[in-house]
Design an enzyme around this catalytic site. Structure first.
Site, PDB file in Angstrom:
ATOM      1  N   GLY A  17      58.959  45.416  45.731  1.00  0.00           N
ATOM      2  CA  GLY A  17      59.521  46.685  45.537  1.00  0.00           C
ATOM      3  C   GLY A  17      59.529  47.788  47.432  1.00  0.00           C
ATOM      4  O   GLY A  17      58.966  48.032  48.516  1.00  0.00           O
ATOM      5  N   SER A  18      59.877  45.802  48.441  1.00  0.00           N
ATOM      6  CA  SER A  18      59.472  45.871  49.686  1.00  0.00           C
ATOM      7  C   SER A  18      60.559  46.933  50.438  1.00  0.00           C
ATOM      8  O   SER A  18      61.218  46.639  51.740  1.00  0.00           O
ATOM      9  CB  SER A  18      59.379  44.700  49.907  1.00  0.00           C
ATOM     10  OG  SER A  18      61.020  44.214  50.107  1.00  0.00           O
ATOM     11  N   TYR A 154      52.071  59.545  34.477  1.00  0.00           N
ATOM     12  CA  TYR A 154      52.420  58.555  36.089  1.00  0.00           C
ATOM     13  C   TYR A 154      51.111  58.607  36.384  1.00  0.00           C
ATOM     14  O   TYR A 154      50.694  57.324  36.034  1.00  0.00           O
ATOM     15  CB  TYR A 154      53.219  59.238  36.703  1.00  0.00           C
ATOM     16  CG  TYR A 154      53.207  59.094  38.436  1.00  0.00           C
ATOM     17  CD1 TYR A 154      54.101  57.759  38.711  1.00  0.00           C
ATOM     18  CD2 TYR A 154      52.268  59.547  39.349  1.00  0.00           C
ATOM     19  CE1 TYR A 154      53.626  57.154  39.998  1.00  0.00           C
ATOM     20  CE2 TYR A 154      51.723  59.299  40.357  1.00  0.00           C
ATOM     21  CZ  TYR A 154      52.655  57.515  40.953  1.00  0.00           C
ATOM     22  OH  TYR A 154      52.689  57.058  41.947  1.00  0.00           O
ATOM     23  N   ILE A 187      53.248  60.649  49.637  1.00  0.00           N
ATOM     24  CA  ILE A 187      53.470  59.877  50.947  1.00  0.00           C
ATOM     25  C   ILE A 187      55.291  60.973  51.120  1.00  0.00           C
ATOM     26  O   ILE A 187      56.155  61.082  49.960  1.00  0.00           O
ATOM     27  CB  ILE A 187      53.714  59.061  51.074  1.00  0.00           C
ATOM     28  CG1 ILE A 187      52.059  58.510  50.509  1.00  0.00           C
ATOM     29  CG2 ILE A 187      54.091  58.112  52.448  1.00  0.00           C
ATOM     30  CD1 ILE A 187      51.155  59.022  51.487  1.00  0.00           C
TER      31      ILE A 187
HETATM   32  N1  LIG Z   1      54.982  58.363  47.722  1.00  0.00           N
HETATM   33  C1  LIG Z   1      53.978  59.020  47.404  1.00  0.00           C
HETATM   34  O1  LIG Z   1      53.845  59.961  47.245  1.00  0.00           O
HETATM   35  C2  LIG Z   1      53.180  58.152  46.789  1.00  0.00           C
HETATM   36  C3  LIG Z   1      51.878  58.382  45.964  1.00  0.00           C
HETATM   37  C4  LIG Z   1      51.090  57.689  45.945  1.00  0.00           C
HETATM   38  C5  LIG Z   1      50.968  56.095  45.415  1.00  0.00           C
HETATM   39  N2  LIG Z   1      52.776  55.891  45.493  1.00  0.00           N
HETATM   40  C6  LIG Z   1      52.602  54.730  45.108  1.00  0.00           C
HETATM   41  O2  LIG Z   1      52.859  53.447  46.236  1.00  0.00           O
HETATM   42  C7  LIG Z   1      54.199  52.632  45.489  1.00  0.00           C
HETATM   43  C8  LIG Z   1      55.251  52.599  46.131  1.00  0.00           C
HETATM   44  O3  LIG Z   1      56.473  54.234  45.853  1.00  0.00           O
HETATM   45  P1  LIG Z   1      57.306  54.664  47.408  1.00  0.00           P
HETATM   46  O4  LIG Z   1      57.104  56.202  47.774  1.00  0.00           O
HETATM   47  O5  LIG Z   1      57.516  53.849  48.034  1.00  0.00           O
HETATM   48  O6  LIG Z   1      58.109  54.512  45.905  1.00  0.00           O
HETATM   49  P2  LIG Z   1      59.594  54.427  46.407  1.00  0.00           P
HETATM   50  O7  LIG Z   1      60.334  55.096  47.539  1.00  0.00           O
HETATM   51  O8  LIG Z   1      60.582  55.298  45.004  1.00  0.00           O
HETATM   52  O9  LIG Z   1      60.136  53.642  45.709  1.00  0.00           O
HETATM   53  C9  LIG Z   1      59.903  52.038  45.259  1.00  0.00           C
HETATM   54  C10 LIG Z   1      60.095  50.876  45.152  1.00  0.00           C
HETATM   55  O10 LIG Z   1      59.718  49.869  44.250  1.00  0.00           O
HETATM   56  C11 LIG Z   1      60.957  49.335  43.196  1.00  0.00           C
HETATM   57  N3  LIG Z   1      61.012  49.245  42.328  1.00  0.00           N
HETATM   58  C12 LIG Z   1      60.367  50.331  40.597  1.00  0.00           C
HETATM   59  N4  LIG Z   1      60.956  49.479  39.912  1.00  0.00           N
HETATM   60  C13 LIG Z   1      60.840  48.050  40.060  1.00  0.00           C
HETATM   61  C14 LIG Z   1      61.205  47.259  39.292  1.00  0.00           C
HETATM   62  N5  LIG Z   1      61.378  47.620  37.922  1.00  0.00           N
HETATM   63  N6  LIG Z   1      60.744  46.063  39.879  1.00  0.00           N
HETATM   64  C15 LIG Z   1      60.589  45.964  41.110  1.00  0.00           C
HETATM   65  N7  LIG Z   1      60.727  47.201  41.712  1.00  0.00           N
HETATM   66  C16 LIG Z   1      60.811  47.736  41.343  1.00  0.00           C
HETATM   67  C17 LIG Z   1      62.185  50.187  43.789  1.00  0.00           C
HETATM   68  O11 LIG Z   1      63.070  49.497  44.024  1.00  0.00           O
HETATM   69  P3  LIG Z   1      64.484  50.063  44.202  1.00  0.00           P
HETATM   70  O12 LIG Z   1      65.044  49.879  45.256  1.00  0.00           O
HETATM   71  O13 LIG Z   1      65.568  48.734  43.569  1.00  0.00           O
HETATM   72  O14 LIG Z   1      64.668  51.037  43.101  1.00  0.00           O
HETATM   73  C18 LIG Z   1      61.002  50.932  45.474  1.00  0.00           C
HETATM   74  O15 LIG Z   1      61.443  49.562  46.854  1.00  0.00           O
HETATM   75  C19 LIG Z   1      53.730  53.004  43.911  1.00  0.00           C
HETATM   76  O16 LIG Z   1      53.521  51.917  42.793  1.00  0.00           O
HETATM   77  C20 LIG Z   1      54.308  54.469  43.813  1.00  0.00           C
HETATM   78  O17 LIG Z   1      53.355  54.535  42.238  1.00  0.00           O
HETATM   79  C21 LIG Z   1      53.509  56.341  45.472  1.00  0.00           C
END
Ligand SMILES: NC(=O)c1ccc[n+]([C@@H]2O[C@H](COP(=O)([O-])OP(=O)(O)OC[C@H]3O[C@@H](n4cnc5c(N)ncnc54)[C@H](OP(=O)(O)O)[C@@H]3O)[C@@H](O)[C@H]2O)c1
Length: 248
Positions: A17-18, A154, A187
């Site tokens: 998910g980069s 979640y 975030i």
């Molecule tokens: N943002 C927050 O508040 C927060 C807080 C705590 C933890 N986290 C965790 O941090 C991590 C990154 O979150 P983020 O906030 O950066 O989320 P984001 O902006 O929604 O990005 C999610 C990423 O995961 C990828 N992804 C989703 N489903 C996938 C699959 N089946 N196979 C491969 N890649 C997939 C997406 O790809 P596509 O672009 O193709 O959809 C995207 O690159 C997650 O594990 C999330 O649960 C986030």
């Protein structure tokens, strides 16, 4: 026990998910800190254009959907020199008992956040154990330490990630592999768009994650809120549970 400190200089990493959000920021942080190469996992290679233009050969796009077995197997066939695996890909499917979407969201969250992470880790384990020094970095959440009822399913998935991290760390305790869990608060990414909370930046989170593994930290609290939660959790997990129950 001695800390397993990971130098980033000259290392090869893979980030799932980069293409956006925290994963993109981690990819950039790794490359800016001297990583030799980052395999940038994304469901759509075209979403990596900007990163590819900026980093050239040091960024290797790799098609990776963590829900697809053949995609994971293919990644492990290509990226045989990975030393740092970053399990970042994730989804935030809303659902709980009273609000609805309970079972659908549970399935989605578990499929991607847990099964996807476990399968990807499993596929790279042999590669990582062969390295002189390696790391598996998995992004859980503060919601993995205490459930946030507004996002109940979640939270369940992130608690499972926390447990997987603990178990794997135990299994690999005599190995060369640092197994780190990351527990962010809210975030500023696409994922948290609907949440009205104070948020930290993905860049700050990425900086603290990389700093954390350089220092050999096993539990990384990479932002303002998560540091507060960690402090509260260390004295009273119950107080954190009660605090989270008030989030709507
Ligand atoms: N943002 C927050 O508040 C927060 C807080 C705590 C933890 N986290 C965790 O941090 C991590 C990154 O979150 P983020 O906030 O950066 O989320 P984001 O902006 O929604 O990005 C999610 C990423 O995961 C990828 N992804 C989703 N489903 C996938 C699959 N089946 N196979 C491969 N890649 C997939 C997406 O790809 P596509 O672009 O193709 O959809 C995207 O690159 C997650 O594990 C999330 O649960 C986030």
């Amino acid at each position: 026990m001695e800390k397993k400190k990971i130098s980033i200089q000259g290392k090869v990493a893979l980030v799932s998910g980069s293409n956006r959000g925290i994963g993109k920021a981690i990819t950039v942080e790794l490359l800016e800190n001297g990583a030799k190469k980052v395999y940038a996992g994304a469901r759509k290679i075209s979403s990596l254009e900007e990163l590819k233009t900026k980093y050239g050969e040091r960024l290797v796009p790799i098609e990776l959907d963590v829900t697809k077995d053949d995609s994971i197997a293919n990644a492990a066939k290509i990226a045989t020199d990975v030393e740092i695996l970053v399990n970042n890909a994730g989804i935030f499917a809303m659902g709980n008992f009273l609000g609805g979407n309970l079972l659908e969201s549970l399935k989605t969250n578990l499929d991607i956040n847990v099964w996807g992470l476990v399968k990807l880790t499993n596929a790279f384990l042999e590669i990582l154990t062969k390295q002189e020094s390696a790391a598996i970095v998995s992004i859980s959440s503060v919601a993995g330490l205490a459930n946030m009822p507004m996002a109940l399913t979640y939270s369940v998935s992130k608690a499972a990630v926390h447990s997987v991290v603990q178990g794997l760390r135990g299994e690999l305790k005599d190995s060369n592999i640092l197994v780190a869990g990351v527990y962010p608060g809210p975030i500023e990414t696409d994922m948290s768009k609907g949440l009205e909370m104070e948020k930290d930046s993905p860049e700050n989170v990425a900086r603290n994650i990389i700093q954390g593994i350089v220092e050999g930290k096993e539990d990384i609290f990479p932002d303002v809120m998560s540091k507060q939660v960690a402090e509260g959790y260390s004295t009273s997990p119950k107080a954190v549970e009660e605090q989270f129950a008030n989030f709507v």
